[in-house]
Scaffold this active site. Structure first.
Site, PDB file in Angstrom:
ATOM      1  N   CYS A 190       0.688  -1.217  -0.010  1.00  0.00           N
ATOM      2  CA  CYS A 190       0.066  -0.151   0.124  1.00  0.00           C
ATOM      3  C   CYS A 190       0.660   1.173   0.067  1.00  0.00           C
ATOM      4  CB  CYS A 190      -0.792   0.123   1.197  1.00  0.00           C
ATOM      5  SG  CYS A 190      -2.032  -1.282   1.444  1.00  0.00           S
ATOM      6  N   GLY A 226       0.193   0.547  -5.129  1.00  0.00           N
ATOM      7  CA  GLY A 226      -1.007  -0.346  -5.237  1.00  0.00           C
ATOM      8  C   GLY A 226      -2.055   0.327  -6.154  1.00  0.00           C
ATOM      9  N   ASN A 249      -0.045   0.847   5.744  1.00  0.00           N
ATOM     10  CA  ASN A 249       1.037   0.042   4.846  1.00  0.00           C
ATOM     11  C   ASN A 249       1.761  -0.713   5.507  1.00  0.00           C
ATOM     12  OD1 ASN A 249       4.043   0.999   3.374  1.00  0.00           O
ATOM     13  ND2 ASN A 249       2.784  -0.787   2.770  1.00  0.00           N
ATOM     14  N   GLY A 250       1.790  -2.025   5.372  1.00  0.00           N
ATOM     15  CA  GLY A 250       2.509  -3.035   5.941  1.00  0.00           C
ATOM     16  C   GLY A 250       1.717  -4.275   6.563  1.00  0.00           C
ATOM     17  N   TYR A 271      12.969  -2.141  -5.832  1.00  0.00           N
ATOM     18  CA  TYR A 271      11.843  -2.441  -6.724  1.00  0.00           C
ATOM     19  C   TYR A 271      10.731  -1.352  -6.330  1.00  0.00           C
ATOM     20  CZ  TYR A 271       7.920  -4.792  -8.769  1.00  0.00           C
ATOM     21  OH  TYR A 271       6.651  -5.002  -9.219  1.00  0.00           O
ATOM     22  N   SER A 306      10.751  -0.650 -13.177  1.00  0.00           N
ATOM     23  CA  SER A 306      11.738  -0.586 -11.930  1.00  0.00           C
ATOM     24  C   SER A 306      13.282  -1.023 -12.482  1.00  0.00           C
ATOM     25  CB  SER A 306      11.005  -1.513 -10.945  1.00  0.00           C
ATOM     26  OG  SER A 306      10.970  -2.737 -11.472  1.00  0.00           O
ATOM     27  N   ASP A 366      15.007  -6.733 -11.752  1.00  0.00           N
ATOM     28  CA  ASP A 366      15.257  -6.199 -10.332  1.00  0.00           C
ATOM     29  C   ASP A 366      15.316  -7.417  -9.448  1.00  0.00           C
ATOM     30  OD1 ASP A 366      12.418  -6.378  -9.722  1.00  0.00           O
ATOM     31  OD2 ASP A 366      12.451  -4.647 -11.096  1.00  0.00           O
ATOM     32  N   CYS A 421      16.183  -4.150   6.530  1.00  0.00           N
ATOM     33  CA  CYS A 421      15.675  -5.417   6.253  1.00  0.00           C
ATOM     34  C   CYS A 421      16.341  -6.197   5.265  1.00  0.00           C
ATOM     35  CB  CYS A 421      13.993  -5.483   6.645  1.00  0.00           C
ATOM     36  SG  CYS A 421      13.427  -6.877   6.515  1.00  0.00           S
ATOM     37  N   CYS A 455      14.196 -11.083   3.102  1.00  0.00           N
ATOM     38  CA  CYS A 455      13.955 -12.005   1.794  1.00  0.00           C
ATOM     39  C   CYS A 455      15.077 -12.749   1.135  1.00  0.00           C
ATOM     40  CB  CYS A 455      12.911 -11.357   0.892  1.00  0.00           C
ATOM     41  SG  CYS A 455      13.662  -9.722   0.605  1.00  0.00           S
TER      42      CYS A 455
END
Ligand code: SF4
Length: 475
Positions: free
Chosen positions: A13, A39, A113-114, A254, A295, A358, A444, A447
């Site tokens: 979002c 979004g 958002n999140g 991205y 991107s 990306d 972070c 991933c």
């Protein structure tokens, strides 16, 4: 399997808020336009005239949801707005944001958002205490926590109390009839910035949206900080002891728009440098470099400069396809995919092409695009990825495939190369990525590394879109 183009990590979002401007609604509209890339499934604006909050939200792009009359009928000096992501998950209007509720202290509008990693347990507790939920969004959990806060007192106290209970990665904008609130998770995983307007303030997921309304960037909201904005100005309160800031590194790779700045770095400049580094990963002889729009263009230009190979536009993306265009029938979907991304045959014919992208999530998109280039006449396709292999699901608000579907979780680079059908394949190293975004700063990286910033509680949903099991009464 028919070609898929939705195989990307998707931002959950974008949020936006304005305080103190006669043009708050128009600004929010333009702010959401600038955040549309975060979004496309739904959009909404809530506006306060000082006494009452009005809300308009709907499914689709900002331009589809709001007509000229909608904006003309909404007036007030404070507004918040929200765009929600698309591609998969539920498409209920009820899940569009902002959420508007009435509770004992009046009206409350909220957009976020999140992903709250403890949303499931909080919701369960709230339901056991009698709360009734109308949506499957984490946002509603926050609204209930604010409404039920036993800390009592005023709006500010209830918001702080609620924020102290939620965990995960989030950026929030909220308001009652006279006060705007912005807050960011304790690690600053999801971005939120504060800007100054001629006669007020603006909050936005990205600085490009502050620019879009003529605002001046002031600063990022700090991890674990809530800002309360009203007639007295901006008041900052730390709702929890902050951890070291760990911005989602994928914002650089991205999600964010190239004209946004994050932590003092311009996103385009970061991507270009990632492309430069990538040029050293597995050098090849080639006739041209191209990037997957939008991107990957910055990274592709960086690659081309560093490798001294001409950059060419090899793929053209149609940006004007709204979700209403996508038809469920197979043939229509295939036409839609082709319309969305078209190769330039005259550029590609007979050429040895370096294709910069990306990320690779499931691999289906990369396979499709590599094949698209070959069909267009490319003699060789060398795929270069401007991030390390994407191996672990995100619990902080990004909807990716489940762990088992992530191609790099179960396959080595050579196996991935074979699957996508490229002549060669190389990824950027984690070291290069960290070097570019600043190895002295924390990010972070979960991933890529599987190293989550906190222990993910059992029952955590990968994203708010895994709500089916909630409805199904999972224990
Ligand atoms: Fe971003 Fe990946 Fe961390 Fe999710 S896990 S917040 S996508 S870096």
């Amino acid at each position: 399997m028919h070609p898929q183009i939705g195989d990307r990590p998707e931002e959950a979002c974008g949020v936006f808020g304005v305080y103190g401007s006669e043009e708050a609604v128009d600004m929010t509209y333009f702010g959401l336009f600038a955040l549309q890339h975060r979004g496309q499934e739904s959009a909404g604006i809530a506006v306060s005239c000082g006494e009452r909050i009005r809300l308009k939200k709907g499914m689709g792009l900002v331009s589809e949801v709001f007509g000229p009359n909608d904006l003309a009928n909404m007036s007030g000096r404070m507004a918040i707005g929200h765009v929600r992501y698309s591609t998969t998950g539920t498409t209920l209007l009820a899940n569009a944001q902002p959420l508007l509720v009435r509770y004992r202290l009046g009206q409350l509008a909220l957009g976020h958002n999140g992903n709250l990693v403890n949303a499931f347990s909080l919701r369960k507790e709230l339901e056991e205490e009698g709360s009734i939920f109308q949506t499957t969004m984490d946002t509603e959990v926050i609204a209930h926590l604010i409404a039920r806060s036993s800390r009592g007192g005023d709006f500010e106290g209830c918001v702080l109390d609620a924020l102290s209970k939620v965990r995960g990665g989030f950026a929030i904008v909220a308001m009652n009839s006279h006060m705007l609130v912005g807050a960011r998770d304790v690690r600053g995983i999801r971005p939120l910035s504060l800007g100054r307007l001629r006669d007020g303030y603006v909050l936005a997921s990205e600085t490009c949206a502050i620019d879009a309304v003529g605002g001046e960037y002031v600063r990022d909201i700090r991890p674990g900080e809530a800002v309360f904005i009203d007639a007295d100005g901006v008041r900052s309160v730390q709702f929890r002891e902050p951890e070291e800031e760990s911005l989602c590194v994928f914002e650089y790779i991205y999600f964010a728009r190239p004209d946004s700045d994050m932590r003092d770095l311009n996103v385009h400049a970061v991507r270009k440098e990632l492309g430069r580094r990538l040029a050293h990963a597995l050098p090849v002889e080639a006739d041209l470099v191209t990037g997957v729009p939008d991107s990957s263009i910055s990274a592709a230009t960086g690659y081309a400069e560093e490798a001294d190979i001409p950059y060419e536009m090899g793929l053209v993306k149609n940006r004007y396809i709204g979700r209403t265009f996508i038809q469920p029938q197979q043939t229509a979907r295939e036409f839609a995919v082709r319309l969305k991304l078209n190769p330039l045959k005259r550029v590609l014919q007979g050429k040895r092409v370096v294709l910069v992208d990306d990320s690779i999530v499931r691999g289906t998109t990369s396979k499709y695009i590599v094949n698209l280039l070959r069909e267009a006449g490319a003699r060789e396709v060398h795929l270069r990825i401007s991030s390390p292999p994407y191996r672990s699901s995100c619990y902080y608000g990004i909807d990716t495939s489940s762990q088992e579907e992530l191609i790099a979780a179960g396959k080595e680079v050579e196996e991935i190369r074979q699957y996508v059908g490229a002549d060669t394949l190389a990824y950027l190293s984690l070291e290069d990525l960290l070097d570019v975004v600043g190895s002295q700063k924390r990010h972070c990286l979960a991933c890529f590394t599987g190293d989550y910033l906190e222990k993910v509680p059992e029952g955590t949903k990968k994203s708010m879109f895994e709500e089916a099991s909630w409805d199904g009464g999972e224990a």
